[in-house]
Design a protein around this motif. Structure first.
Motif, PDB file in Angstrom:
ATOM      1  N   MET A   1       0.859  -1.192   0.000  1.00  0.00           N
ATOM      2  CA  MET A   1       0.000   0.000   0.000  1.00  0.00           C
ATOM      3  C   MET A   1       0.899   1.247   0.000  1.00  0.00           C
ATOM      4  O   MET A   1       2.089   1.170   0.305  1.00  0.00           O
ATOM      5  CB  MET A   1      -0.931  -0.003   1.219  1.00  0.00           C
ATOM      6  CG  MET A   1      -1.804  -1.252   1.345  1.00  0.00           C
ATOM      7  SD  MET A   1      -2.853  -1.628  -0.098  1.00  0.00           S
ATOM      8  CE  MET A   1      -4.173  -0.425   0.095  1.00  0.00           C
TER       9      MET A   1
ATOM     10  N   ILE B   1     -13.261   6.329   2.351  1.00  0.00           N
ATOM     11  CA  ILE B   1     -13.947   6.094   1.082  1.00  0.00           C
ATOM     12  C   ILE B   1     -15.078   7.111   0.908  1.00  0.00           C
ATOM     13  O   ILE B   1     -15.233   7.736  -0.142  1.00  0.00           O
ATOM     14  CB  ILE B   1     -14.494   4.645   1.041  1.00  0.00           C
ATOM     15  CG1 ILE B   1     -13.311   3.678   0.909  1.00  0.00           C
ATOM     16  CG2 ILE B   1     -15.512   4.470  -0.074  1.00  0.00           C
ATOM     17  CD1 ILE B   1     -13.668   2.211   1.098  1.00  0.00           C
TER      18      ILE B   1
ATOM     19  N   CYS C   1     -13.815  10.609   0.086  1.00  0.00           N
ATOM     20  CA  CYS C   1     -13.343  10.715  -1.296  1.00  0.00           C
ATOM     21  C   CYS C   1     -14.529  10.772  -2.267  1.00  0.00           C
ATOM     22  O   CYS C   1     -14.544  11.586  -3.197  1.00  0.00           O
ATOM     23  CB  CYS C   1     -12.440   9.534  -1.619  1.00  0.00           C
ATOM     24  SG  CYS C   1     -11.762   9.586  -3.276  1.00  0.00           S
TER      25      CYS C   1
ATOM     26  N   SER D   1     -12.159  -6.847  -8.000  1.00  0.00           N
ATOM     27  CA  SER D   1     -11.755  -5.444  -7.886  1.00  0.00           C
ATOM     28  C   SER D   1     -12.115  -4.676  -9.159  1.00  0.00           C
ATOM     29  O   SER D   1     -12.582  -3.538  -9.097  1.00  0.00           O
ATOM     30  CB  SER D   1     -10.253  -5.327  -7.650  1.00  0.00           C
ATOM     31  OG  SER D   1      -9.892  -6.015  -6.496  1.00  0.00           O
TER      32      SER D   1
ATOM     33  N   HIS E   1     -14.331  -1.393  -9.340  1.00  0.00           N
ATOM     34  CA  HIS E   1     -13.720  -0.160  -9.855  1.00  0.00           C
ATOM     35  C   HIS E   1     -14.437   0.350 -11.101  1.00  0.00           C
ATOM     36  O   HIS E   1     -14.575   1.561 -11.295  1.00  0.00           O
ATOM     37  CB  HIS E   1     -12.232  -0.388 -10.156  1.00  0.00           C
ATOM     38  CG  HIS E   1     -11.399  -0.579  -8.927  1.00  0.00           C
ATOM     39  ND1 HIS E   1     -10.204  -1.255  -8.930  1.00  0.00           N
ATOM     40  CD2 HIS E   1     -11.605  -0.184  -7.646  1.00  0.00           C
ATOM     41  CE1 HIS E   1      -9.705  -1.274  -7.697  1.00  0.00           C
ATOM     42  NE2 HIS E   1     -10.538  -0.632  -6.901  1.00  0.00           N
TER      43      HIS E   1
ATOM     44  N   PHE F   1     -15.008   1.415  -4.365  1.00  0.00           N
ATOM     45  CA  PHE F   1     -13.707   1.086  -3.769  1.00  0.00           C
ATOM     46  C   PHE F   1     -13.726  -0.328  -3.203  1.00  0.00           C
ATOM     47  O   PHE F   1     -14.770  -0.834  -2.801  1.00  0.00           O
ATOM     48  CB  PHE F   1     -13.375   2.061  -2.635  1.00  0.00           C
ATOM     49  CG  PHE F   1     -13.011   3.435  -3.120  1.00  0.00           C
ATOM     50  CD1 PHE F   1     -11.699   3.743  -3.465  1.00  0.00           C
ATOM     51  CD2 PHE F   1     -13.988   4.420  -3.252  1.00  0.00           C
ATOM     52  CE1 PHE F   1     -11.364   4.999  -3.918  1.00  0.00           C
ATOM     53  CE2 PHE F   1     -13.661   5.694  -3.700  1.00  0.00           C
ATOM     54  CZ  PHE F   1     -12.345   5.983  -4.035  1.00  0.00           C
TER      55      PHE F   1
ATOM     56  N   TYR G   1     -12.446  -2.485  -0.146  1.00  0.00           N
ATOM     57  CA  TYR G   1     -11.924  -2.467   1.220  1.00  0.00           C
ATOM     58  C   TYR G   1     -11.566  -3.891   1.596  1.00  0.00           C
ATOM     59  O   TYR G   1     -12.396  -4.784   1.486  1.00  0.00           O
ATOM     60  CB  TYR G   1     -12.982  -1.936   2.201  1.00  0.00           C
ATOM     61  CG  TYR G   1     -12.452  -1.884   3.611  1.00  0.00           C
ATOM     62  CD1 TYR G   1     -11.971  -0.695   4.132  1.00  0.00           C
ATOM     63  CD2 TYR G   1     -12.393  -3.026   4.405  1.00  0.00           C
ATOM     64  CE1 TYR G   1     -11.426  -0.649   5.411  1.00  0.00           C
ATOM     65  CE2 TYR G   1     -11.851  -2.989   5.679  1.00  0.00           C
ATOM     66  CZ  TYR G   1     -11.369  -1.798   6.169  1.00  0.00           C
ATOM     67  OH  TYR G   1     -10.834  -1.756   7.434  1.00  0.00           O
TER      68      TYR G   1
ATOM     69  N   ASP H   1      -8.031  -1.019  -2.378  1.00  0.00           N
ATOM     70  CA  ASP H   1      -7.797   0.423  -2.200  1.00  0.00           C
ATOM     71  C   ASP H   1      -7.510   0.789  -0.744  1.00  0.00           C
ATOM     72  O   ASP H   1      -6.804   1.752  -0.462  1.00  0.00           O
ATOM     73  CB  ASP H   1      -9.020   1.216  -2.659  1.00  0.00           C
ATOM     74  CG  ASP H   1      -9.376   0.909  -4.102  1.00  0.00           C
ATOM     75  OD1 ASP H   1      -8.572   1.243  -4.982  1.00  0.00           O
ATOM     76  OD2 ASP H   1     -10.447   0.309  -4.346  1.00  0.00           O
TER      77      ASP H   1
ATOM     78  N   VAL I   1      -3.633   2.628   2.616  1.00  0.00           N
ATOM     79  CA  VAL I   1      -4.424   3.102   1.471  1.00  0.00           C
ATOM     80  C   VAL I   1      -3.546   3.252   0.225  1.00  0.00           C
ATOM     81  O   VAL I   1      -2.329   3.356   0.313  1.00  0.00           O
ATOM     82  CB  VAL I   1      -5.069   4.488   1.744  1.00  0.00           C
ATOM     83  CG1 VAL I   1      -6.130   4.394   2.806  1.00  0.00           C
ATOM     84  CG2 VAL I   1      -4.005   5.523   2.113  1.00  0.00           C
ATOM     85  N   LYS I   2      -4.210   3.296  -0.912  1.00  0.00           N
ATOM     86  CA  LYS I   2      -3.562   3.691  -2.152  1.00  0.00           C
ATOM     87  C   LYS I   2      -3.536   5.218  -2.204  1.00  0.00           C
ATOM     88  O   LYS I   2      -4.327   5.895  -1.528  1.00  0.00           O
ATOM     89  CB  LYS I   2      -4.335   3.112  -3.344  1.00  0.00           C
ATOM     90  CG  LYS I   2      -4.163   1.615  -3.485  1.00  0.00           C
ATOM     91  CD  LYS I   2      -2.738   1.283  -3.896  1.00  0.00           C
ATOM     92  CE  LYS I   2      -2.565  -0.222  -4.017  1.00  0.00           C
ATOM     93  NZ  LYS I   2      -1.438  -0.587  -4.867  1.00  0.00           N
TER      94      LYS I   2
ATOM     95  N   GLU J   1      -4.626   7.598  -3.907  1.00  0.00           N
ATOM     96  CA  GLU J   1      -5.814   8.428  -4.084  1.00  0.00           C
ATOM     97  C   GLU J   1      -6.503   8.774  -2.761  1.00  0.00           C
ATOM     98  O   GLU J   1      -7.104   9.836  -2.617  1.00  0.00           O
ATOM     99  CB  GLU J   1      -6.798   7.694  -5.002  1.00  0.00           C
ATOM    100  CG  GLU J   1      -7.997   8.540  -5.354  1.00  0.00           C
ATOM    101  CD  GLU J   1      -9.013   7.800  -6.222  1.00  0.00           C
ATOM    102  OE1 GLU J   1      -8.918   6.568  -6.336  1.00  0.00           O
ATOM    103  OE2 GLU J   1      -9.891   8.484  -6.759  1.00  0.00           O
ATOM    104  N   LEU J   2      -6.410   7.844  -1.788  1.00  0.00           N
ATOM    105  CA  LEU J   2      -7.115   8.072  -0.521  1.00  0.00           C
ATOM    106  C   LEU J   2      -6.219   8.709   0.544  1.00  0.00           C
ATOM    107  O   LEU J   2      -6.692   9.071   1.622  1.00  0.00           O
ATOM    108  CB  LEU J   2      -7.690   6.746  -0.003  1.00  0.00           C
ATOM    109  CG  LEU J   2      -8.844   6.176  -0.843  1.00  0.00           C
ATOM    110  CD1 LEU J   2      -9.178   4.761  -0.401  1.00  0.00           C
ATOM    111  CD2 LEU J   2     -10.083   7.064  -0.747  1.00  0.00           C
TER     112      LEU J   2
END
Lengths: 448, 489
Positions: free
Chosen positions: B126, B147, B150, B228, B232, B237, B239, B260, B286-287, B289-290
Motif C-alpha cells: 500500500m 472512502i 473521497c 476489484s 472499480h 472502492f 476495502y 484500495d 491506502v492507495k 488516491e485516498l
C-alpha cells in the motif's frame, strides 16, 4: 529470530499426511500473477541483542523524560505501584483473548466484573462496560448513544471539553443526521450557562460537558444537568482526569445520565498516548443502547457463581449492522491495570491521591499568581490543572524554562486561538515541593 | 482450585495496599467549599498489598492462555507473543514520553511510528498508512470514512456497501456507523464471493465492497482481481479486512490485488498480546488516491526531522486521542524486525501447513461444508455429530477437558454449527497431534457417550455457565447491600 516449533522431520511427516511434496502446493489458490517473486523489502532479521541495541538507539532520541514537566491535558503523570506492572505482566493476563469461553476465562471475567463495579462506584452510575478505546472515542460513543436514545437533530458540546475529544466527536458523527454545536465558556472557565440556556431546545438530544474541564475547572454539574433535564435532553459527563473522582461528588449524584472518560491516570504510563483506557457508565434504563462488552454474574450447572459476557444482543457479532457500536476488541488489559491500581489504593488511597493533587496544584497556583506578569485566566475552582495568562510572549518564557530543564505547560495557541499567550499547567502528586518551588523560581526569573 | 471471592467481599475498613509520600506542601483549607465533594467512595475496597497480589494471581490461574497451550480460535490468530517485544516496549524513554510534548523532545517515538508505517507499506504493497486506529473495528470505520470522504468530493457519497455473507460482524456494523446501508453478497458453492451476484448488485449507488481475504472460511478469493475490476468499473472502492493476513505474509500483497484500503490487526498477524480483549491496533493502509483523507496527525519527515501534521484540509479528522496505541505499534515493529523477510514468509508457510495438516487429519471425523482448498484456517461443522444430538458448543466445551481452547463458533454465519480452527505457525507438531487426537476422541464420544459431551466441561474451575439467566437477571456489578448468602453461593 524464529518462533516456529516444527522440525524438518515434522514438516516432512505433515506434508506426507496431507499428500503433497511441498508447502507451495498449499498456495495454489493464489494466482501466479499475484505471487511475490522477490522477498519482502524489509531489513534482514535481527537477534535479541541486535534488536535491543537498535531500540535503545532510537529511544535515546527522546529527551522529554529528562525534563521536569508540568504537562497534563488528558495524559497525566501519576504514581504506578510496582504491583501493577508485576501482576499485569503475567502471561495469563497478556496472552488470552476476549473471554468467549467463560469456563476457561473466569480470571478475566471476574476482573471485568470488578472493574465495572469500581467504575460504577466512582461515577455513581448503575452499570459500566468492560472498556472502550480511550477518552476521546468514549466521548464520541456517548454522543452516538445519546443520539440513538433521543433521535433529535443536535447535540451540544461544551467548548471546554478536550479539543481532541471534540475532534473525534465530529469525526464519528459526520455522516449522521446530526449537528454538533458548541457551548461557549464563561470568564470563570465554566460552561456559559446563558449560552447553554439559549441553545438547549427541543431538538437537542444531549449536552456533553467535561469536569474537571480542559481548563482544569470543575463544572457545576448539578445546575447544568437540571437545565438539561428540564428540556428532556440527556446529560453526558466526560471525565478526563478520573483521580478527581476520589474527592469530587460522583457525577451520577449530580444528574448525569451517561458518564464516560479516560482511565489512563489509573496505572497506565504516558506511553506517547497509548494504549490508554476508555470507560463508560450509564443509568440502567439506557442499557439497551449501551455500547461495548459487559460482564455479568451467573451460576454454573452446579450452582457455583461464575461470570460471563452478557447482553450481547446489543453487539456486532449478533446484531451486525444494527449493533449499538462496531467495537469488538477493546482495552481489556488496560482495564486490568486500572483495576489493580484502584483496588490497591482503595478507598483511603484514592481519596488521598485526589487530595494531594488538589493541594499541590493550589499551592503552585497560589505561588505563581504572586508573580508579576502572570495571572490566572479563569476564576473557576480547579482540580489539578489551571490556565495561566502571561504578559510576556510565552515562546520566550518557554525557551527560558527549557534551558533550565523545565516544560512549563501546554500552549493554547493551536487549540484556542482566542486564548493567546495562555498556558495549561498540570501539577500532580508526582511533583515534590522542591520541584514546584524550582518551577516557580524560574518562572519568576523568566517574567522579570 | 481455590475459590476466589470478589475483592469487595474481602475488604475490611482501614486497610491500605499502597502508601503515598506525606503531603509536603502547606494545606489550603476550603478549596472545595462551594463544590459538591465526597467524604469517601462508597463501596470502594480496602485491602492489603498481599491480598491484592494473591487475588490477581489466583484469578490469573483461572484463565486459559497462549502461554499455557493450544488456542485455535479462528480468525483471531492466537500465535505466541514474543517476550522481547514486551521487554523493549517497557523502555523507560518510551513509557515516559508525553503525547503533548514537542516534536523536538519525542523524535524517538515519532521515528518508531514512521518505521512501522514503512514496514507495513512494504509488506502489504500500500502507499500510505495511519497507525491511529485502536483495533480492527476502528480501522474498518476509518477505512469506510476515507472512502466516503473521497466519494463526497467526487460529488456523491453513494448509499450502499456490499459485504459477503461470510463476513465478520464488525464489517456491517462499521459500514452502518459510517452511514451506509449494507447489502449482503452471496457466497457461491465454493465458499467465495459469487461474482454473478456481485456484478448484479454492483451499481453506481455502491460505495465499496468490504472483502476479507482469505475469507473467514480460510479460502483465498481467487477471483480477487476480477472482483476489484468489477467494483472499480462502477466507481466503487475495494476495502480489504486484513484480519486473516497471517495467511499471506511474504506470499502476495493486497496492494497488487486491486485493494484500495486495508486494515491490519497487529494483535493478530503481528504477535502483539491480545490482553484478554485488547489493546489491539488496527492500522489502515491506502492507495495514493485516498491518502489526503487519512486521519490526522500524519507523521512527516523533513531534513531528517519528524513532524506531526494536523493541517490536512481533506482529512476525515481525528479518530482517537493522541497517536494511537503507541506501545502496541512498537511491539509489532520489533516483531517484524526480528523476523526479517525470510521469517515473515515462513509465518504464512507454516500457518498454512499447520492448518492443512489439521484439516486433512480430521476430514473423516467432522463435516466440511466446502471442499475448496483453504489457507491458514479451516471451518468444520457439527453436522455429523448433530445426528447424535451433539452441537458445536458441546464439542467446544469438551475440548476444554482436553486442555485446548475451543475454536471460533459465532461465525461464519453460512456454516451452521461452525468450528473455525486456526492453529497459527507457532505450534509444535506434538500440540497439533494432541488436538487432533482430542477431536477424534470427541467424535467417538459423541457416538458412544454423548452425555459426557453435553455435560462438559468437567475439569474446569466452573462448569457450564447459564448465559440465559445472566442476560435475564443482569447482575452487572457487585452491591454491598445484596444478601450475603446469595453472594456466597
Amino acid at each position: 529470530m524464529s518462533y516456529i516449533s516444527l522440525s524438518e522431520k515434522d514438516r516432512k511427516e505433515m506434508l506426507d499426511t496431507i499428500g503433497i511434496s511441498s508447502v507451495d502446493e498449499l498456495f495454489r489458490s493464489i494466482p501466479d500473477n499475484l505471487k511475490i517473486k522477490q522477498k519482502l523489502n524489509v531489513p534482514e532479521a535481527l537477534t535479541e541483542p541486535e534488536l535491543a541495541r537498535k531500540i535503545e538507539e532510537i529511544a535515546n532520541q527522546n529527551s522529554y523524560h529528562h525534563f521536569l514537566s508540568f504537562l497534563g491535558a488528558g495524559a497525566y503523570s501519576h504514581v504506578i505501584p510496582s504491583v501493577v506492572d508485576y501482576l499485569s505482566s503475567r502471561g495469563e493476563f497478556l496472552s488470552p483473548y476476549t473471554p468467549y469461553q467463560p469456563e476457561v476465562s473466569q480470571g478475566t471475567l471476574q476482573i471485568i466484573f470488578e472493574f465495572q463495579t469500581l467504575i460504577c462506584q466512582l461515577t455513581g452510575m448503575d452499570i459500566a462496560n468492560a472498556s472502550l478505546y480511550d477518552g476521546a472515542s468514549g466521548a464520541a460513543e456517548a454522543a452516538l448513544m445519546a443520539h440513538r436514545l433521543k433521535s433529535r437533530s443536535k447535540i451540544l458540546v461544551a467548548k471546554s471539553i478536550h479539543p481532541q475529544y471534540r475532534d473525534v466527536i465530529q469525526t464519528y458523527t459526520r455522516n449522521l443526521d446530526l449537528s454538533v454545536e458548541e457551548i461557549a465558556y464563561s470568564d470563570r472557565g465554566e460552561v456559559d450557562y446563558e449560552d447553554l440556556n439559549k441553545k438547549l431546545d427541543e431538538d437537542t438530544s444531549a449536552v456533553l460537558i467535561q469536569s474537571p474541564n480542559f481548563f482544569g475547572v470543575i463544572e457545576q454539574l448539578d445546575n447544568i444537568s437540571a437545565l438539561t433535564h428540564e428540556r428532556q435532553a440527556l446529560s453526558v459527563v466526560v471525565v478526563a482526569e478520573p483521580v478527581s473522582l476520589g474527592i469530587l461528588e460522583a457525577p451520577g449524584n449530580l444528574g448525569a445520565d451517561i458518564v464516560t472518560g479516560e482511565g489512563q491516570s489509573f496505572g497506565l504510563p504516558l506511553s506517547f498516548g497509548g494504549p490508554y483506557l476508555g470507560f463508560m457508565a450509564c443509568q440502567k434504563e439506557f442499557v439497551r443502547q449501551f455500547p461495548g462488552r459487559i460482564a455479568g454474574e451467573t451460576k454454573d450447572v452446579d450452582g457455583k457463581r461464575g461470570f460471563v459476557l452478557t447482553l450481547s444482543t446489543r453487539e456486532q457479532h449478533i446484531r451486525r449492522e444494527r449493533a449499538t457500536s462496531n467495537i469488538c476488541t477493546n482495552q481489556a488489559w488496560c482495564a486490568l491495570r486500572a483495576t489493580i491500581f484502584m483496588e490497591l489504593l482503595g478507598k483511603k488511597g484514592l481519596k488521598e491521591l485526589a487530595w494531594q493533587n488538589l493541594q499541590k496544584a493550589h499551592y503552585t497556583l497560589d505561588k505563581i499568581t504572586q508573580i508579576k506578569g502572570i495571572k490566572t485566566r479563569f476564576m473557576g475552582v480547579c482540580f489539578n490543572e489551571f490556565v495561566l495568562e502571561f504578559e510576556k510572549p510565552w515562546a520566550d518564557i518557554d525557551t527560558f524554562l527549557q534551558e533550565k530543564g523545565i516544560i512549563g505547560g501546554l500552549s493554547f495557541e493551536d487549540s484556542y486561538p482566542e486564548l493567546a499567550n495562555c498556558v495549561l499547567v498540570c501539577v500532580t502528586e508526582s511533583h515534590t515541593k522542591e520541584d514546584i518551588d524550582r518551577f516557580v523560581g524560574h518562572l519568576k526569573e523568566a517574567c522579570q | 482450585m481455590i475459590r476466589e471471592p470478589l475483592i469487595f467481599e474481602i475488604s475490611d475498613s482501614g486497610k491500605k495496599g499502597f502508601l503515598l509520600p506525606k503531603l509536603d506542601v502547606p494545606v489550603i483549607d476550603d478549596i472545595l467549599k462551594d463544590i459538591p465533594s465526597r467524604e469517601e467512595i462508597d463501596g470502594f475496597p480496602e485491602v492489603s498489598e498481599t491480598e491484592v497480589v494473591r487475588h490477581f494471581t489466583r484469578l490469573s490461574q483461572k484463565n486459559f492462555c497462549i502461554d499455557l497451550g493450544f488456542y485455535p480460535l479462528g480468525s483471531c490468530t492466537m500465535k505466541y507473543n514474543p517476550k522481547i517485544n514486551e521487554k523493549l516496549a517497557s523502555t523507560n524513554e518510551f513509557l515516559r514520553s508525553h503525547p503533548e510534548a514537542s516534536e523536538e523532545l519525542t523524535q524517538g517515538s515519532l521515528k518508531i511510528l514512521k518505521i512501522t508505517e514503512e514496514l507495513l507499506m512494504n509488506i502489504t504493497g500500500m502507499d500510505a498508512y495511519t497507525l491511529q486506529p485502536s483495533a480492527g473495528a476502528q480501522g474498518e470505520l476509518v477505512g469506510m470514512l476515507l472512502i466516503r470522504a473521497c466519494l463526497e468530493e467526487r460529488g456523491n457519497p453513494r448509499k450502499i456497501v456490499l459485504i459477503p455473507d461470510s463476513a465478520h460482524g464488525t464489517n456491517p456494523s462499521s459500514a452502518h456507523v459510517c452511514g451506509y446501508r449494507v447489502q449482503e453478497i452471496k457466497s457461491n458453492e465454493s465458499g467465495t464471493v459469487d461474482v454473478e451476484d456481485l456484478t448484479k448488485n454492483m451499481t453506481e449507488d455502491v460505495a465499496a465492497l468490504m472483502v476479507t481475504n482469505p475469507n473467514t472460511l480460510g479460502i483465498f478469493e481467487t477471483d480477487i482481481k476480477k472482483i476489484s475490476e468489477i467494483v472499480h468499473a462502477k466507481g466503487g472502492f475495494v476495502y480489504m479486512d486484513g484480519a486473516n493476513m497471517n495467511a499471506l505474509i511474504g506470499m502476495c500483497k493486497p496492494g497488487d490485488m486491486g485493494v484500495d484500503v486495508i486494515h491490519l490487526n497487529l494483535h493478530k498477524t503481528f504477535s502483539t498480546p491480545h490482553g484478554g480483549g485488547g489493546p489491539g491496533s488496527g492500522p489502515v493502509g491506502v492507495k495514493e488516491e485516498l491518502e489526503p483523507y487519512l486521519p490526522f496527525p500524519i507523521i512527516e519527515i523533513k531534513n531528517g526531522i519528524f513532524h506531526l501534521n494536523i493541517k490536512r484540509p481533506k482529512s476525515i479528522g481525528r479518530v482517537r486521542g493522541f497517536h494511537g496505541n503507541f506501545l502496541v505499534n512498537l511491539k509489532a515493529m520489533v516483531y517484524i524486525l526480528s523476523l526479517g523477510p525470510g521469517g515473515l514468509k515462513e509465518i504464512s508457510e507454516v500457518a498454512v501447513l499447520n492448518s492443512n495438516y489439521i484439516r486433512k487429519s480430521l476430514e473423516n471425523d467432522y463435516h466440511l461444508k466446502y471442499e475448496t482448498p483453504t489457507l491458514h484456517e479451516c471451518v468444520f461443522s457439527d453436522k455429523i455429530q448433530k445426528k447424535d444430538g451433539i452441537n458445536n458448543i458441546d464439542i467446544a466445551k469438551r475440548l476444554i477437558d482436553y486442555d485446548v481452547h475451543p475454536p471460533t463458533m459465532s461465525f461464519p454465519l453460512i456454516v451452521q454449527g461452525a468450528l473455525m480452527i486456526e492453529p497459527t505457525e507457532t505450534e509444535s507438531k506434538r500440540d497439533l497431534d494432541r488436538f487432533i487426537e482430542a477431536m477424534k476422541q470427541i467424535a467417538q464420544e459423541s457416538k458412544n457417550n454423548p452425555e459426557v459431551l453435553k455435560n462438559a466441561p468437567h475439569v474446569s474451575y466452573v462448569r457450564r455457565l447459564d448465559e440465559t439467566s445472566a442476560a435475564r437477571n443482569s447482575v452487572l456489578r457487585w452491591h454491598k447491600n445484596r444478601n450475603d448468602k446469595e453472594q456466597e453461593s
